[in-house]
Write a protein that holds these residues in place. Structure first.
Motif, mmCIF file in Angstrom:
data_model
loop_
_atom_site.group_PDB
_atom_site.id
_atom_site.type_symbol
_atom_site.label_atom_id
_atom_site.label_comp_id
_atom_site.label_asym_id
_atom_site.label_seq_id
_atom_site.Cartn_x
_atom_site.Cartn_y
_atom_site.Cartn_z
ATOM 1 N N SER A 122 0.800 -1.155 0.004
ATOM 2 C CA SER A 122 0.060 0.059 0.013
ATOM 3 C C SER A 122 0.813 1.289 -0.039
ATOM 4 N N TYR A 123 0.744 2.140 -0.947
ATOM 5 C CA TYR A 123 1.329 3.393 -0.974
ATOM 6 C C TYR A 123 0.444 4.512 -0.654
ATOM 7 N N THR A 124 0.961 5.536 0.080
ATOM 8 C CA THR A 124 0.419 6.798 0.223
ATOM 9 C C THR A 124 0.250 7.679 -0.919
ATOM 10 N N ILE A 127 -7.164 6.412 -3.502
ATOM 11 C CA ILE A 127 -6.785 5.135 -3.076
ATOM 12 C C ILE A 127 -7.870 4.688 -2.098
ATOM 13 N N ALA A 149 -7.848 1.699 0.389
ATOM 14 C CA ALA A 149 -7.053 0.813 1.377
ATOM 15 C C ALA A 149 -7.738 -0.362 1.586
ATOM 16 N N THR A 150 -9.022 -0.407 1.367
ATOM 17 C CA THR A 150 -9.775 -1.888 1.560
ATOM 18 C C THR A 150 -9.908 -2.412 0.252
ATOM 19 N N GLY A 179 -3.594 -5.573 -1.729
ATOM 20 C CA GLY A 179 -3.045 -4.204 -1.202
ATOM 21 C C GLY A 179 -4.202 -3.086 -1.586
ATOM 22 N N SER A 180 -3.758 -1.850 -1.647
ATOM 23 C CA SER A 180 -4.756 -0.751 -1.862
ATOM 24 C C SER A 180 -5.056 -0.832 -3.587
ATOM 25 N N TYR A 221 -5.960 1.715 -6.549
ATOM 26 C CA TYR A 221 -5.485 3.183 -6.906
ATOM 27 C C TYR A 221 -6.422 3.531 -8.255
#
Length: 191
Positions: free
Chosen positions: A33-35, A104, A106-107, A112-113, A115
Motif C-alpha cells: 500500500s502506497y500513500t 486510494i 485501502a480496503t 493491497g490498495s 488506486y
C-alpha cells in the motif's frame, strides 16, 4: 533378525523425510500500500511517468502522461500529456495540460490498495470557417482507470501498469460535435 518398528513411528519417520525434501512454503507477502506522499515522491520528485501505448499498438513516442504536482491531502493532480492519440482527430505533437485525481481505496483487495485515476485534457485548434461563422476545431478526453503498482523488483524504479477507458469529444470545422467512446487505453510506468 530385524527389529519391528511400530507403524506410528514409521509413519512419523516417513512424513519427516517427505517434509524435509519439500521446499519451504513461501512466506505470505504483505499487501503493498502506497500513500499519496509515496505517489508524489514517485511522480513529482522521481519524475516517473506513464507511456500510454495501448499494449504497444501506438508509438511509444506519443501519449506520455506526466504528473507534475500532486496534492497529498486530496489526490488532485496536474500535469501534462504529450500528443494524445485518439482517432480520428489528430492532435499535434505538443504538451497539453491535464487535471485529475488519484484515489486510494485501502480496503481494495487482499493484495493491497486499489488506486483509481481520472484525468482530462483539452485541445483547441486553429480557427476555421464553419458555414457562415468562424469556429475552432477541438478535441478533449476524459480518462477513467486504475493503476497497479508492481513494486521495485530490484531495478531501482517502480514498475506499474495503468489501464481504463477514454471518452473523447470532438468539434470539427463543419460545426459538428460528437463523442467517441468509451475506448480502452493502457500503458506502463517508465522514466
Amino acid at each position: 533378525m530385524l527389529a519391528r518398528v511400530p507403524q506410528a513411528a514409521l509413519a512419523s519417520l516417513i512424513s519427516g523425510v517427505v517434509l524435509a525434501t519439500l521446499p519451504a512454503p513461501a512466506a505470505a507477502q504483505a499487501p503493498v500500500s502506497y500513500t499519496l506522499n509515496d505517489l508524489k515522491n514517485l511522480f513529482v520528485v522521481q519524475q516517473q511517468y506513464f507511456i500510454l501505448d495501448n499494449e504497444q499498438s501506438v508509438a511509444a513516442s506519443l501519449n506520455h502522461l506526466h504528473i507534475t504536482a500532486l496534492d497529498t491531502t486530496t489526490g488532485e493532480f496536474s500535469g501534462l500529456i504529450w500528443a494524445p492519440v485518439i482517432e480520428p482527430f489528430v492532435v499535434p505533437q505538443i504538451n497539453l495540460p491535464v487535471l485529475g485525481t488519484i484515489t486510494i481505496d485501502a480496503t481494495g483487495t487482499a493484495l493491497g490498495s486499489f488506486y483509481g485515476i481520472t484525468f482530462n485534457w483539452s485541445y483547441i485548434g486553429s480557427p476555421c470557417l464553419a458555414g457562415s461563422r468562424l469556429a475552432n476545431p477541438f478535441e478533449d478526453g476524459m480518462y477513467t482507470g486504475a493503476i497497479t503498482f508492481l513494486g521495485y523488483q530490484g531495478s531501482g524504479k517502480m514498475h506499474a501498469l495503468i489501464a481504463g477507458t477514454a471518452s473523447p469529444g470532438y468539434g470539427e470545422c463543419t460545426g459538428d460535435e460528437f463523442v467517441l467512446g468509451p475506448i480502452p487505453f493502457s500503458g506502463l510506468l517508465t522514466k
